[in-house]
Design an enzyme around this catalytic site. Sequence first.
Site, short mmCIF file in Angstrom:
data_model
loop_
_atom_site.label_atom_id
_atom_site.label_comp_id
_atom_site.label_asym_id
_atom_site.label_seq_id
_atom_site.Cartn_x
_atom_site.Cartn_y
_atom_site.Cartn_z
N HIS A 132 11.46 -28.77 51.61
CA HIS A 132 12.03 -28.21 51.98
C HIS A 132 11.89 -26.58 51.13
O HIS A 132 11.41 -27.37 50.31
CB HIS A 132 13.84 -28.35 51.82
CG HIS A 132 13.91 -28.37 50.71
ND1 HIS A 132 14.99 -29.67 50.29
CD2 HIS A 132 13.79 -28.57 49.57
CE1 HIS A 132 15.70 -29.72 49.61
NE2 HIS A 132 14.81 -29.12 48.55
N ASP B 30 19.81 -20.14 46.06
CA ASP B 30 20.49 -21.28 46.73
C ASP B 30 21.85 -21.25 45.98
O ASP B 30 21.90 -21.63 44.92
CB ASP B 30 19.73 -22.26 47.24
CG ASP B 30 18.92 -23.25 46.31
OD1 ASP B 30 19.04 -23.02 45.55
OD2 ASP B 30 18.04 -23.77 46.82
N GLU C 252 16.18 -26.72 55.46
CA GLU C 252 15.14 -28.29 55.46
C GLU C 252 14.72 -27.95 56.70
O GLU C 252 14.44 -26.87 57.22
CB GLU C 252 16.76 -28.68 55.90
CG GLU C 252 17.58 -28.81 54.21
CD GLU C 252 17.10 -29.83 53.39
OE1 GLU C 252 15.74 -29.64 53.56
OE2 GLU C 252 17.74 -30.72 53.02
N ASP D 169 11.36 -33.07 51.29
CA ASP D 169 11.44 -32.93 52.78
C ASP D 169 10.52 -32.17 52.82
O ASP D 169 10.33 -31.45 53.92
CB ASP D 169 12.45 -33.13 53.22
CG ASP D 169 13.53 -32.16 52.84
OD1 ASP D 169 13.51 -31.61 51.89
OD2 ASP D 169 14.79 -32.39 53.84
P1 PGA Z 1 13.32 -30.77 41.98
O1 PGA Z 1 14.40 -29.98 43.65
O2 PGA Z 1 12.59 -29.14 41.25
O3 PGA Z 1 14.48 -31.10 41.15
O4 PGA Z 1 12.07 -31.36 42.03
C1 PGA Z 1 13.24 -29.12 44.79
C2 PGA Z 1 13.93 -28.95 45.74
O5 PGA Z 1 14.95 -29.86 45.81
O6 PGA Z 1 13.57 -27.88 45.74
#
Ligand code: PGA
Length: 255
Positions: free
Chosen positions: A133, A65, A138, A131
């Site tokens: 995702h 992404d 999302e 959350d």
């Molecule tokens: P993080 O984020 O590895 O920084 O915890 C993961 C995500 O938001 O998919």
Amino acid sequence: MEVVIRADPDEVGRTAADVLEPAVRAGSVIGLATGASPGPLYDDLRRRHGEEDLGFAGCRGFLLDEYVGLAADHPQSYAAVIRRELADAVGLAVEGPDGRARDLVAACERYEAAIDAAGGIDVQVLGIGTDGHLGFNEPSSSLASRTRPKTLTPQTRADNARYFASRDDVPVHVLTQGLGTILQARHLLLLATGPKKAPAVAAALEGPVTTSCPASVLQLHPHVTVLLDEPAAAELQRAEYHRFTAAHKPSWQGW
Ligand code: PGA
């Protein structure tokens, strides 16, 4: 789905590097997540590159992404993050969706075509949001979605504010591989560490398959490896079974 529980993020990173190393040596197409979760993995891949002759020749990387609208040289653009954390050190060419494109939808279509032209993604590294995702898909994302623009939830913007001067500086919009895109990768490697991820991990692995927890779509994929540290595994009902399975992993079984 193979779920492996390690003591801490460094052990998760080392195991993830064990999973990826054969794919790297085979010159695979690797999907790359950014964020805190894959940090120890990328640390160990850089170390293996330097100390153990792990070469990335023939490999290609594709980002999961990207933020919309960040300047090309912005240090928090995911293209810049992956260059800094892995690609430059190991000589890996990485492509990402163009978050600066005038026509973002067309940029997403081009990105899907680029992944297809490379033969598809062999191993896709993933994190999970608090959350639920996956990528930046999302809650409410279609389980069949393709790479497209998305709007971040306030929770995700708050989670990512630590990388920016303030929460308001976190972009509202992103481009993300869709859940349908992710499901087409041949092997999915999900990394999650820390207690804040425990509810989302439990929902994704043991709850229903639902757009309310996009990472639950992993349950539909035939080849998923989930690497957790103890705090991230804390809410799993089946943690003991996963420990038992790992302790009895047959010597013939790879990743
Ligand atoms: P993080 O984020 O590895 O920084 O915890 C993961 C995500 O938001 O998919």
